[in-house]
Scaffold this motif. Structure first.
Motif, PDB file in Angstrom:
ATOM      1  N   ASP A 105      -3.815  15.333   4.011  1.00  0.00           N
ATOM      2  CA  ASP A 105      -3.334  16.030   2.826  1.00  0.00           C
ATOM      3  C   ASP A 105      -2.538  15.070   1.935  1.00  0.00           C
ATOM      4  N   THR A 106      -3.217  14.466   0.941  1.00  0.00           N
ATOM      5  CA  THR A 106      -2.545  13.459   0.125  1.00  0.00           C
ATOM      6  C   THR A 106      -1.613  14.075  -0.910  1.00  0.00           C
ATOM      7  N   SER A 107      -1.620  15.418  -1.013  1.00  0.00           N
ATOM      8  CA  SER A 107      -0.712  16.040  -1.980  1.00  0.00           C
ATOM      9  C   SER A 107       0.718  16.058  -1.457  1.00  0.00           C
ATOM     10  N   LEU A 108       0.898  15.641  -0.199  1.00  0.00           N
ATOM     11  CA  LEU A 108       2.227  15.650   0.396  1.00  0.00           C
ATOM     12  C   LEU A 108       3.117  14.555  -0.180  1.00  0.00           C
ATOM     13  N   TYR A 109       2.503  13.518  -0.749  1.00  0.00           N
ATOM     14  CA  TYR A 109       3.311  12.460  -1.336  1.00  0.00           C
ATOM     15  C   TYR A 109       2.702  12.030  -2.669  1.00  0.00           C
ATOM     16  N   GLN A 110       3.552  11.484  -3.529  1.00  0.00           N
ATOM     17  CA  GLN A 110       3.094  11.081  -4.855  1.00  0.00           C
ATOM     18  C   GLN A 110       2.341   9.763  -4.785  1.00  0.00           C
ATOM     19  N   THR A 111       2.905   8.809  -4.034  1.00  0.00           N
ATOM     20  CA  THR A 111       2.283   7.490  -4.004  1.00  0.00           C
ATOM     21  C   THR A 111       2.727   6.723  -2.759  1.00  0.00           C
ATOM     22  N   PHE A 112       1.975   5.697  -2.430  1.00  0.00           N
ATOM     23  CA  PHE A 112       2.333   4.825  -1.315  1.00  0.00           C
ATOM     24  C   PHE A 112       2.484   3.419  -1.867  1.00  0.00           C
ATOM     25  N   LEU A 113       3.719   2.903  -1.809  1.00  0.00           N
ATOM     26  CA  LEU A 113       4.010   1.567  -2.307  1.00  0.00           C
ATOM     27  C   LEU A 113       4.175   0.629  -1.122  1.00  0.00           C
ATOM     28  N   GLY A 114       3.333  -0.390  -1.034  1.00  0.00           N
ATOM     29  CA  GLY A 114       3.473  -1.303   0.100  1.00  0.00           C
ATOM     30  C   GLY A 114       2.477  -2.440   0.036  1.00  0.00           C
ATOM     31  N   SER A 115       2.589  -3.352   0.988  1.00  0.00           N
ATOM     32  CA  SER A 115       1.721  -4.514   1.016  1.00  0.00           C
ATOM     33  C   SER A 115       0.314  -4.129   1.453  1.00  0.00           C
ATOM     34  N   ASP A 116      -0.634  -4.938   1.018  1.00  0.00           N
ATOM     35  CA  ASP A 116      -2.010  -4.770   1.454  1.00  0.00           C
ATOM     36  C   ASP A 116      -2.300  -5.845   2.497  1.00  0.00           C
ATOM     37  N   PHE A 117      -2.259  -5.450   3.775  1.00  0.00           N
ATOM     38  CA  PHE A 117      -2.382  -6.432   4.856  1.00  0.00           C
ATOM     39  C   PHE A 117      -3.754  -7.099   4.864  1.00  0.00           C
ATOM     40  N   ILE A 118      -4.788  -6.324   4.520  1.00  0.00           N
ATOM     41  CA  ILE A 118      -6.137  -6.911   4.498  1.00  0.00           C
ATOM     42  C   ILE A 118      -6.208  -8.017   3.454  1.00  0.00           C
ATOM     43  N   LYS A 119      -5.570  -7.736   2.292  1.00  0.00           N
ATOM     44  CA  LYS A 119      -5.595  -8.726   1.212  1.00  0.00           C
ATOM     45  C   LYS A 119      -4.877 -10.003   1.654  1.00  0.00           C
ATOM     46  N   GLU A 120      -3.795  -9.852   2.398  1.00  0.00           N
ATOM     47  CA  GLU A 120      -3.068 -11.028   2.871  1.00  0.00           C
ATOM     48  C   GLU A 120      -3.967 -11.905   3.735  1.00  0.00           C
ATOM     49  N   GLY A 121      -4.720 -11.255   4.635  1.00  0.00           N
ATOM     50  CA  GLY A 121      -5.660 -11.995   5.479  1.00  0.00           C
ATOM     51  C   GLY A 121      -6.746 -12.651   4.637  1.00  0.00           C
ATOM     52  N   THR A 122      -7.230 -11.897   3.618  1.00  0.00           N
ATOM     53  CA  THR A 122      -8.275 -12.420   2.750  1.00  0.00           C
ATOM     54  C   THR A 122      -7.794 -13.663   2.006  1.00  0.00           C
ATOM     55  N   LEU A 123      -6.562 -13.593   1.464  1.00  0.00           N
ATOM     56  CA  LEU A 123      -6.008 -14.739   0.729  1.00  0.00           C
ATOM     57  C   LEU A 123      -5.931 -15.964   1.623  1.00  0.00           C
ATOM     58  N   ALA A 124      -5.491 -15.747   2.887  1.00  0.00           N
ATOM     59  CA  ALA A 124      -5.408 -16.844   3.839  1.00  0.00           C
ATOM     60  C   ALA A 124      -6.779 -17.455   4.073  1.00  0.00           C
ATOM     61  N   GLY A 125      -7.780 -16.599   4.249  1.00  0.00           N
ATOM     62  CA  GLY A 125      -9.141 -17.063   4.507  1.00  0.00           C
ATOM     63  C   GLY A 125      -9.713 -17.810   3.310  1.00  0.00           C
ATOM     64  N   GLU A 126      -9.440 -17.274   2.087  1.00  0.00           N
ATOM     65  CA  GLU A 126      -9.978 -17.906   0.884  1.00  0.00           C
ATOM     66  C   GLU A 126      -9.406 -19.309   0.673  1.00  0.00           C
ATOM     67  N   TRP A 127      -8.106 -19.441   0.969  1.00  0.00           N
ATOM     68  CA  TRP A 127      -7.498 -20.764   0.824  1.00  0.00           C
ATOM     69  C   TRP A 127      -8.170 -21.758   1.772  1.00  0.00           C
ATOM     70  N   LEU A 128      -8.407 -21.299   3.006  1.00  0.00           N
ATOM     71  CA  LEU A 128      -9.029 -22.171   3.996  1.00  0.00           C
ATOM     72  C   LEU A 128     -10.433 -22.574   3.557  1.00  0.00           C
ATOM     73  N   ALA A 129     -11.200 -21.592   3.072  1.00  0.00           N
ATOM     74  CA  ALA A 129     -12.572 -21.862   2.644  1.00  0.00           C
ATOM     75  C   ALA A 129     -12.572 -22.922   1.540  1.00  0.00           C
ATOM     76  N   LYS A 130     -11.593 -22.825   0.636  1.00  0.00           N
ATOM     77  CA  LYS A 130     -11.498 -23.773  -0.468  1.00  0.00           C
ATOM     78  C   LYS A 130     -11.167 -25.185   0.038  1.00  0.00           C
ATOM     79  N   GLN A 131     -10.300 -25.273   1.028  1.00  0.00           N
ATOM     80  CA  GLN A 131      -9.900 -26.567   1.583  1.00  0.00           C
ATOM     81  C   GLN A 131     -11.108 -27.327   2.132  1.00  0.00           C
TER      82      GLN A 131
END
Lengths: 326, 355
Positions: free
Chosen positions: A131-157
């Motif tokens: 039930d997403t009407s229970l809260y207005q919004t969720f503010l927080g980090s995107d853990f998947i994106k953090e992993g993706t950024l790490a992987g992308e940097w490595l791929a570039k190296q």
């Protein structure tokens, strides 16, 4: 006799204290109070440096934004948090925000808030209610994106090179959301190129001691490690010590990528012992206060808002380290 | 030939045979996966190899388990060792980080002294609750287990305290004449404990207290004093381990240092063949038990067992170890009862299958 009277006295003192506590809270709790917005915030606890920085950021941002903050520490217990939210409802605060200790079991208390027409904002951690009407919004980090950024940097190296790259991974606490998501984000990026190979992956429980212990074993079992990906700075810091003890140079012989960007991690990055850090920022206070104002004014907000985060290379770390807050 | 079988039989019935055999199997099993597992070399001016890792990382657990052994021998238990580890490391690191020169030997000695003194106070608190007030050990030490984490976080202010002190690093992460210093500390503690327990009357008094506190009191043993003493000793051991663990990573983590260490220590004692029912205890068994637990962790990392199944793997190994040590189980499965030798009479089965 003496003991009995002491008990009565004690009870009386406690009762008076409780009453005084209540009456003190009343005036500040009223929403009609000189137009100032009242925010009730329930924090998980003070379990890490990250969390402490998170708390500080919220408190400072509230003062700066002129918002009356009612702060409550749940000491990592859900029942404390539910109690805190109920008391916020009773005090008729304007907005409730909290970082859920666990994912499930929030429907009842959040429905109470909904009935009292108090908007709720989740920070840092999500809840699993359909039930997403229970809260207005969720503010927080995107853990998947953090992993993706790490992987992308490595791929570039390693762009344009064809030699196989052997990667070892230090995972966070098994089954925790950041560990699962960072593993997934990183794995999805590097699996696109067959030269990247994760030759060992173990949990280091997000701690330095375990990170060091596991890395010591990795170094003995595998002679040809090129890259270390650690799910947080602390495990990376522990691993650095293991690498040094093995007579290798961290950051040179073995490239190190971590996530979080806490102060000690940034220091190691500036010292050249870590190569890249994807930030997981606890400083979401200003963003939260902005949201609180919007929600109070009745504006619609996105259901999911990602914390403002960045990534750090060694040069960038040297530049920002002096004014780093945590 | 007959002399050989007789010798073999004596070896098999020795109480340390099964823990030693399990440790040997674990180490040799690793060789199958990692051929250079037994390889030891001098690198960076110190000994380097998987076996050294097991000894070095196992040292804190060995020390804590020694304390746990004597506590358990008095029919007690100390659940607070993990918290004491965190408190001791936190205090030492705080004192060092507050001192002007982190590398001064004097400052480090003060920090170490303060941390160990506080550990003794915590041990005294446990001893007071158990022997002085008469609270059951599991409850009495549970108080400090829960409260101690809070104390540790209070000391560190919820942060990880990082220090850069070479003399302090020696304790848990350093080497003396190529040999890991923490292992030397552990060896000294083992020798000291063994001397006090086996060359003085202390060991007998502890076993008597654990066997029957009331009877030993009537026999003239000051059981209360003995009990306070074992909790004091256990606190000290945990304090030393706390220094080793925080020194190994140059930092104090009030939240995670020594987390679940009490369970590992109890397990080490049990694997070593000491009964949770109190009375007789085996220091040698405990040392082997602690090394088995550390070897198990190292095996998980080197062989590459997925983290999701690590717990299950450990549980299976521990179950097998406990079963194989039980004479009753062996008799049932192998169909014969090991003959008790005069020196080591077979213990009742309930003692040997605590898991």
């Amino acid at each position: 006799m003496l003991r009995k009277s002491t008990t009565v006295l004690l009870a009386a003192v406690i009762a008076v204290g409780a009453l005084a506590g209540c009456s003190k809270k009343e005036p500040g709790g009223g929403s009609a109070n000189d137009g100032k917005i009242t925010l009730g915030f329930s924090q998980v606890g003070a379990e890490s440096g990250w969390r402490t920085a998170n708390t500080k950021s919220i408190q400072e941002a509230a003062t700066a934004a002129g918002i009356d903050l009612k702060f409550s520490d749940a000491q990592q217990k859900q029942e404390n948090q539910i109690q805190a939210i109920r008391s916020f409802i009773a005090q008729k605060v304007d907005v409730i925000a909290f970082s859920p200790v666990v994912e499930s079991g929030w429907d009842a208390v959040l429905n109470e808030a909904k009935e009292a027409k108090i908007p709720v904002i989740l920070t840092d951690r999500a809840i699993d209610s359909p039930d997403t009407s229970l809260y207005q919004t969720f503010l927080g980090s995107d853990f998947i994106k953090e992993g993706t950024l790490a992987g992308e940097w490595l791929a570039k190296q390693y762009e344009g090179k064809n030699d196989p790259v052997n990667i070892v991974e230090l995972q966070g606490t098994t089954g925790s959301a950041p560990a699962n998501d960072r593993k997934k984000g990183f794995g999805d990026v590097i699996s696109k190129d067959p030269k990247f190979k994760i030759i060992a992956s173990q949990t280091g429980d997000f701690t330095r001691a375990k990170g060091k212990e596991v890395m010591e074993a990795f170094l003995k079992a595998h002679q040809d490690i090129d890259v270390l990906f650690a799910h947080n700075d602390d495990m990376g810091l522990g691993a650095i010590e293991a690498i040094e003890a093995a007579g290798k140079k961290p950051g040179v012989d073995i490239k190190i990528i971590t996530i979080d960007a806490v102060h000690d991690g940034m220091q190691a990055l500036a010292d050249g012992k870590i190569n890249f850090i994807a930030e997981c920022s606890p400083l979401l206070g200003p963003q939260l206060m902005e949201l609180v104002k919007k929600v109070k004014a009745g504006e619609s907000v996105e259901k999911r808002i990602v914390t403002n985060e960045t990534t750090f290379t060694q040069d960038k770390a040297k530049a920002v380290l002096p004014e780093r807050k945590y | 030939m007959t002399r050989f079988t007789a010798a073999a039989r004596t070896a098999v019935t020795h109480r340390l045979f099964w823990p030693a055999a399990v440790l040997a199997v674990l180490v040799l099993g690793n060789v199958a996966f990692t051929p250079n597992f037994l390889h030891i070399e001098v690198r960076n001016g110190h000994l380097y190899g998987s076996l050294i890792d097991i000894l070095r990382l196992g040292a804190p657990l060995v020390v804590v388990s020694l304390g746990m052994t004597v506590v358990i021998a008095t029919r007690g238990i100390d659940l607070s060792v993990g918290s004491t580890i965190a408190i001791s490391g936190a205090l030492a690191c705080l004192v060092i980080s507050d001192s002007g020169d982190q590398n001064s030997v004097g400052g480090v000695l003060v920090a170490v002294g303060l941390a160990l003194a506080l550990s003794l106070v915590l041990g005294l608190w446990n001893g007071f609750l158990v022997a002085g007030i008469g609270i059951q050990p599991i409850i009495a030490t549970l108080i400090l287990m829960v409260g101690g984490r809070g104390i540790a976080q209070l000391i560190t202010d919820g942060q990880i305290i990082t220090i850069n002190s070479d003399p302090y690093e020696l304790i848990g992460g350093g080497y003396l004449a190529t040999f890991p210093f923490s292992v030397l500390v552990a060896v000294v503690m083992i020798a000291l404990t063994a001397f006090l327990a086996r060359r003085t009357a202390l060991g007998v008094l502890i076993e008597a207290t654990g066997g029957n506190a009331e009877a030993s009191r009537l026999a003239g043993i000051r059981a209360r004093g003995i009990m306070v003493m074992v909790y004091l000793f256990c606190g000290l051991c945990a304090g030393i381990a706390g220094l080793m663990i925080s020194s190994n990573v140059h930092s104090a983590d009030g939240n995670n240092a020594g987390l679940w260490y009490e369970l590992d220590a109890i397990l080490a004692v049990v694997i070593g063949g000491t009964s949770l029912g109190g009375g007789r205890f085996s220091l040698g068994g405990t040392v082997l038990g602690a090394l088995i637990i550390q070897a198990l962790s190292t095996t998980v990392y080197t062989v590459g067992i997925p983290p999701e199944t690590t717990m299950l793997f450990k549980a299976v190994v521990v179950t097998v170890v406990c079963l194989i040590q039980s004479p009753a189980f062996r008799a049932k499965v192998f169909g014969r009862r090991p003959r008790p030798t005069p020196t080591t009479p077979a213990e009742p089965a309930k003692i040997e299958v605590p898991a």
